[in-house]
Design an enzyme around this catalytic site. Structure first.
Site, PDB file in Angstrom:
ATOM      1  N   LYS A  49      36.679  31.659 -36.363  1.00  0.00           N
ATOM      2  CA  LYS A  49      35.291  31.872 -35.931  1.00  0.00           C
ATOM      3  C   LYS A  49      34.891  33.287 -36.325  1.00  0.00           C
ATOM      4  O   LYS A  49      35.395  34.262 -35.786  1.00  0.00           O
ATOM      5  CB  LYS A  49      35.184  31.646 -34.421  1.00  0.00           C
ATOM      6  CG  LYS A  49      35.676  30.268 -34.010  1.00  0.00           C
ATOM      7  CD  LYS A  49      35.639  30.067 -32.516  1.00  0.00           C
ATOM      8  CE  LYS A  49      34.220  29.859 -32.053  1.00  0.00           C
ATOM      9  NZ  LYS A  49      34.172  29.483 -30.631  1.00  0.00           N
ATOM     10  N   GLY A  68      31.234  24.324 -39.930  1.00  0.00           N
ATOM     11  CA  GLY A  68      30.250  24.304 -38.851  1.00  0.00           C
ATOM     12  C   GLY A  68      30.053  25.669 -38.246  1.00  0.00           C
ATOM     13  O   GLY A  68      30.320  26.696 -38.877  1.00  0.00           O
ATOM     14  N   GLY A  69      29.569  25.678 -37.031  1.00  0.00           N
ATOM     15  CA  GLY A  69      29.336  26.950 -36.368  1.00  0.00           C
ATOM     16  C   GLY A  69      28.385  26.803 -35.209  1.00  0.00           C
ATOM     17  O   GLY A  69      28.007  25.703 -34.813  1.00  0.00           O
ATOM     18  N   GLY A  70      28.004  27.946 -34.686  1.00  0.00           N
ATOM     19  CA  GLY A  70      27.101  27.963 -33.542  1.00  0.00           C
ATOM     20  C   GLY A  70      26.389  29.277 -33.465  1.00  0.00           C
ATOM     21  O   GLY A  70      26.234  29.987 -34.464  1.00  0.00           O
ATOM     22  N   GLY A  71      25.977  29.637 -32.251  1.00  0.00           N
ATOM     23  CA  GLY A  71      25.221  30.864 -32.068  1.00  0.00           C
ATOM     24  C   GLY A  71      26.016  32.112 -32.392  1.00  0.00           C
ATOM     25  O   GLY A  71      25.459  33.149 -32.745  1.00  0.00           O
ATOM     26  N   GLY A 119      28.382  32.423 -34.847  1.00  0.00           N
ATOM     27  CA  GLY A 119      28.564  32.562 -36.284  1.00  0.00           C
ATOM     28  C   GLY A 119      29.182  31.298 -36.850  1.00  0.00           C
ATOM     29  O   GLY A 119      29.160  30.237 -36.228  1.00  0.00           O
ATOM     30  N   LYS A 120      29.750  31.420 -38.038  1.00  0.00           N
ATOM     31  CA  LYS A 120      30.316  30.259 -38.708  1.00  0.00           C
ATOM     32  C   LYS A 120      31.776  30.053 -38.316  1.00  0.00           C
ATOM     33  O   LYS A 120      32.475  30.976 -37.924  1.00  0.00           O
ATOM     34  CB  LYS A 120      30.208  30.416 -40.222  1.00  0.00           C
ATOM     35  CG  LYS A 120      28.777  30.333 -40.738  1.00  0.00           C
ATOM     36  CD  LYS A 120      28.737  30.320 -42.258  1.00  0.00           C
ATOM     37  CE  LYS A 120      27.303  30.121 -42.753  1.00  0.00           C
ATOM     38  NZ  LYS A 120      27.233  30.047 -44.239  1.00  0.00           N
ATOM     39  N   VAL A 121      32.200  28.778 -38.476  1.00  0.00           N
ATOM     40  CA  VAL A 121      33.591  28.411 -38.242  1.00  0.00           C
ATOM     41  C   VAL A 121      34.169  27.911 -39.561  1.00  0.00           C
ATOM     42  O   VAL A 121      33.581  27.056 -40.224  1.00  0.00           O
ATOM     43  CB  VAL A 121      33.722  27.323 -37.158  1.00  0.00           C
ATOM     44  CG1 VAL A 121      35.193  26.958 -36.936  1.00  0.00           C
ATOM     45  CG2 VAL A 121      33.085  27.781 -35.858  1.00  0.00           C
ATOM     46  N   ASP A 162      29.729  26.579 -19.239  1.00  0.00           N
ATOM     47  CA  ASP A 162      29.041  25.676 -20.168  1.00  0.00           C
ATOM     48  C   ASP A 162      29.899  24.447 -20.444  1.00  0.00           C
ATOM     49  O   ASP A 162      30.105  24.064 -21.595  1.00  0.00           O
ATOM     50  CB  ASP A 162      28.707  26.404 -21.470  1.00  0.00           C
ATOM     51  CG  ASP A 162      27.622  25.675 -22.272  1.00  0.00           C
ATOM     52  OD1 ASP A 162      26.863  24.896 -21.656  1.00  0.00           O
ATOM     53  OD2 ASP A 162      27.540  25.876 -23.494  1.00  0.00           O
TER      54      ASP A 162
END
Length: 953
Positions: A659, A638-641, A643-645, A755
């Site tokens: 991360k 997965g990941g987010g803003g 980068g990848k995890v 957040d």
């Protein structure tokens, strides 16, 4: 193309490159000022180009590349104040005074100007409610909103401005009662212990003057409440403010006796109580030995003789006792106070003879006894003064012949300007030095002068000299000043004087010079002689600005100058090119150290460059590459803003989450170093732990413990397959609450998450909640406590409502987000689902008089199934709704939230100190069947470390 031409083009290109990278104004600041320019119909002359600091825009002061002052008084600006003003985060002074065409409401986000010290909007036409967000301007010292069209009430939040010195909202349409604090959460004006000036006159303020408003801890010197609609009695607590020098309560609807405890105000110089509804008799005020002015006119006091104690006031200069039912004769020593200048006793029932005797003040100039019962007058043999006895029996018998039987005629012809100068052109005025020029003009309004006579020209000559000396002392571009047209407002006894300020060495001021002069008055930098008291200056429109003085008498001279300038510019560019090359070389050398702060770090030795880690390991790129099978797709979880995890397995068998920052998310080396140092300090069982980092081969990676059961969001949505009954939900609420409370109260430095949401609460194999995604962004300045905040600006549905007004997120913003999570645990719903907001839905549906607050149809089906054992449910709902209060001050702290959840768990028969939630037989199935816990929405990293102050987007 010739080599010479090519070299020239390269030089030109180089020049433009230099220009493009050397703008002197911060980008956001430049954008904000250009928004002002676009909003105003008539922006200041000289606002050209896109670099306000570099091109010296009129009225703009910069430090480095940041705008710190806007001073644009009396420039005939027209338009509104746009919300973009909030981007000027380094602004200290905002002065838009005397621009009557500036109108509309103040933008709510004006509270974002966190470093603002002076907000000066006197003499404009701003309207609407004064924004509540002004209460967030913690550095504010000077707040001048007078002479506008503001309405509504005084925001209680102004009570939070602990540094406020000057508070002026006079001459508006503000209504309602004066706000005072409630002793717990709601702020009020009684909290302004450092404020010297309460100038609230000429509004529509009403109600009693609260006794809670005043205390002995206050520093007030001016309380000007005149011209409002206050009722009730003068509160006794007012007498505790021993620093008071001017008290104006005139022209209200105050009742009761004039209190004798006013004697406690021993520093009082001026006391105005006229035009109220006071009754009883006038108390003995002989303790007020510093009193210059006493005005108790037009009250319904009892019939009484003229008080003899008046003659014991050694400093008394002006006495007004009109229309208060005085009777009997005038005591023979009544006019003896040594400083007495003016006495007004008209519209009373004073009888017998007016006899000044021999013991009369040498300063006495004017006595008004119109509409009394005086039958005889014996003028003073040794004193020339003006006496008015019109409409007394003595004048009815003598006819209108004697001068003292004529009504008062004010003499306003006094002027310090010369009359023997040569005539000037139309529009110009002759200065005291007989120079013709266009003066900067306006009117000085003295709100409570300690004298009332207009006949002693000495006072006005002193004023004229004092103003001229001030400008000379501080090197203002002023040649001389003059005063004229002196008059008194008969309603409020303000003294009005026209002022003319003449430019130095030219016929007219330029905009900069005029703004400097105007600011000296609008900011109260100039202090008049004490006898004139507090004042405001209302400037006239000035349109005769001088142009930039450029010689153009000879075209040959212009050509010569142009040639010389061209050669100089060429040489300058060549010099810059050389310097630029040298600087680039040095900059490249420095960049190595800045971009790789670990470059000199020898892991076998102690080094100041080594990060100060607490339990975190420095991994090499090869180590992490190996444990993730070369960052294979199989381990991409997965990941987010950020980068990848990736999931990885260390040689000892431990699962880790890595991360890996993508290129757009890379930080500066020093920022990354600071971040891992701070993250490594965070150790709590309810917070995801940093195990290590990698800063190698231009890679930035953070290594965390691997949390197997994904996010709370996954469990609530059914994605994980984990069943969450009421007991488990309470334990998850407690665990995540403890983690967040740790970040707020025990982490060093404390961390504001910014957040909080169900995606950022992870569940381990025992369903222990762990707070994630608290990547650091910057230290927040606080003299008492340093916080760290995250880059993330919050998520819709969880975002603090106050953020929309302040653009600031605080610990109480985290509490709000946590309150939404508590409601998610209750309902199983997303914060915003099908256009419905869970907070509003719960508040609307709730009925406290019914079982389970009548919320059954909103509850998650899993909770409904166990509804027979929902002990503590109502207290849980109450707590959640306290967390989502609209105003942060009404929300509990996270420490208080944790204590309340512990109480709720005890009500439910649970041990709040147990280490974990109950285990689940579905864990292995959940891990295998639901995808990875580090999905695209979970654990979104927010660690970008901005190099400058974080700005709202």
């Amino acid at each position: 193309m010739s080599s010479r031409t090519g070299a020239s083009l390269l030089l030109i290109l180089f020049f433009f490159q230099i220009c493009s990278v050397s703008a002197l104004t911060n980008g956001l600041d430049a954008s904000a000022l250009n928004a002002l320019k676009s909003e105003w119909t008539t922006p200041p002359d000289g606002w050209e180009g896109s670099d306000p600091c570099g091109t010296n825009w009129v009225g703009i002061t910069c430090q480095n590349d940041r705008v710190v002052s806007i001073s644009l008084g009396n420039l005939d600006l027209e338009g509104k104040l746009p919300a973009d003003i909030s981007f000027l985060s380094e602004l200290r002074i905002l002065d838009l005074s005397y621009n009557p065409k500036l109108s509309g409401p103040l933008p709510p986000n004006i509270g974002n100007l966190g470093k603002l010290r002076n907000l000066i909007l006197v003499g404009c036409s701003f309207s609407g409610q004064i924004p509540e967000s002004i209460g967030t301007l913690k550095e504010l010292i000077y707040l001048s909103l007078n002479l506008n069209k503001f309405s509504g009430t005084i925001p209680p939040s102004i009570g939070l401005l602990s540094k406020l010195y000057w508070f002026d909202i006079a001459d508006n349409q503000i209504e309602g009662e004066l706000p005072v604090s409630n002793g717990t959460s709601a702020p009020g004006l009684d909290m302004l212990l450092q404020t010297k000036h309460f100038h609230f006159g000429k509004n529509k303020l009403s109600g009693n003057i609260p006794k809670e408003l005043f205390s002995s801890n206050m520093s007030l010197i001016h309380v000007l409440f005149d011209g409002n609609q206050f009722t009730g009695e003068i509160p006794e607590t007012l007498s505790l403010v021993k620093t008071l020098t001017v008290l104006r309560l005139d022209r209200n609807k105050l009742i009761g006796d004039i209190p004798s405890y006013l004697n406690n105000l021993t520093n009082l110089n001026e006391l105005y109580l006229a035009n109220n509804r006071f009754t009883g008799t006038l108390p003995n005020l002989t303790s007020l030995t510093s009193l210059y002015t006493l005005d108790v006119s037009n009250n319904t006091l009892d019939f009484s003789p003229i008080p003899s104690w008046i003659s014991s006031l050694p400093s008394l200069s002006t006495l007004r006792m009109e229309g208060i039912q005085l009777n009997g004769p005038i005591p023979i020593s009544f006019f003896s106070p040594p400083q007495l200048q003016t006495v007004i006793l008209k519209r009373n029932s004073i009888v017998e003879s007016l006899d000044f005797g021999t013991d009369v003040s040498s300063q006495l100039e004017f006595v008004d006894l119109q509409y009394n019962e005086i039958t005889d007058y014996k003028p003073s043999a040794n004193k020339v003064l003006q006496v008015i006895l019109a409409n007394n029996p003595v004048c009815l018998e003598a006819g209108n012949g004697p001068s003292y039987c004529s009504a008062i005629q004010h003499n306003t012809s006094f002027s310090t300007l010369p009359t023997n100068c040569s005539p000037c052109e139309p529009g110009m005025e002759a200065s005291p030095t007989c120079r013709c020029a266009y003066p900067f003009m306006g009117t000085l309004y003295f709100r409570s002068p300690s004298f009332s006579g207009l006949f002693n020209s000495t006072n006005f000559s002193i004023l004229q000299k004092a103003i001229a000396d001030f400008f000379k002392k501080f090197n203002y571009p002023v040649d001389s000043v003059g005063v004229r047209n002196i008059r008194e407002n008969p309603t409020d006894h303000q003294l009005l004087i026209d002022l003319l300020v003449f430019p130095l060495g030219r016929e007219s001021f330029n905009q900069t010079g005029m703004s400097l002069v105007g600011f000296a008055f609008s900011n109260q930098t100039y202090k008049p002689p004490p006898i004139f008291g507090p004042y405001i200056f209302k400037a006239d429109l000035y349109k005769q600005f001088s142009d930039v003085e450029v010689s153009s008498k000879s075209s040959n001279k212009s050509i010569l100058i142009g040639a010389v300038v061209g050669v100089v510019v060429l040489l300058l560019l060549l010099t810059i090119a050389g310097i630029y090359a040298l600087r680039q070389k040095k900059r490249a050398e420095r960049a190595t150290g800045q971009n790789n702060p670990f470059a000199k770090w020898d892991t076998s030795k102690s080094s100041i460059d080594a990060p100060q880690l607490m339990g975190a390991k420095a991994f090499t790129f090869e180590e992490l590459k190996k444990c993730t099978d070369n960052f294979s797709e199989a381990n991409d979880v997965g990941g987010g803003g950020y980068g990848k995890v990736y999931r990885g397995i260390l040689p000892n068998g431990q699962l880790i989450a890595i991360k890996r920052a993508q290129q757009g998310s890379l930080q500066g080396g020093l920022e990354f170093k600071t971040e891992i140092e701070l993250l490594s300090r965070v150790h709590h069982k309810n917070v995801v732990r940093l195990l290590g980092f990698c800063f190698d081969r231009n890679e930035q990676m953070l290594v965390y413990e691997y949390i197997s059961n994904g996010s709370l969001k996954d469990s609530l949505s059914g994605k994980s397959g984990i069943r969450l009954d009421w007991t488990r939900r309470l334990k998850i609420a407690l665990g995540s609450g403890k983690g967040l409370a740790y970040l707020h109260e025990l982490a060093d430095p404390p961390i504001i998450h910014r957040d909080i949401k169900s995606n950022n609460i992870l569940l381990d194999e025992n369903l222990t909640a762990k707070v994630a995604d608290f990547g650091l962004s910057k230290l927040v300045g606080d003299p008492e406590k340093t916080h760290v905040t995250t880059q993330v600006k919050g998520t819709m549905g969880y975002l603090d409502p106050e953020y929309y007004m302040t653009n600031q997120l605080t610990e109480k913003s985290d509490v709000y987000g946590f309150g939404v999570v508590l409601l998610e645990l209750l309902t199983g719903r997303s914060p915003i689902e099908r256009g419905k907001y869970v907070v509003r839905e719960v508040k609307t549906k709730m009925n406290k008089s019914r079982s389970l607050y009548d919320l059954q149809e909103l509850l998650d089906t899993t909770i409904i199934a166990s509804s027979g054992n929902l002990k503590g449910f109502e207290k849980y709902v109450d707590l959640a709704l306290r967390c989502v209060e609209e105003e942060g001050v009404n929300r509990p702290s996270m420490g208080e939230v944790v204590k309340e959840i512990e109480n709720i768990m005890q009500l439910a028969g649970l041990n709040p100190n147990s280490d974990s939630a109950t285990s689940s037989r579905t864990y292995e199935d959940a891990i295998k069947g639901s995808g990875d816990p580090y999905g695209s929405e979970s654990f979104q990293y927010s660690g970008n470390f901005p190099a400058s102050k974080l700005e709202p987007q």
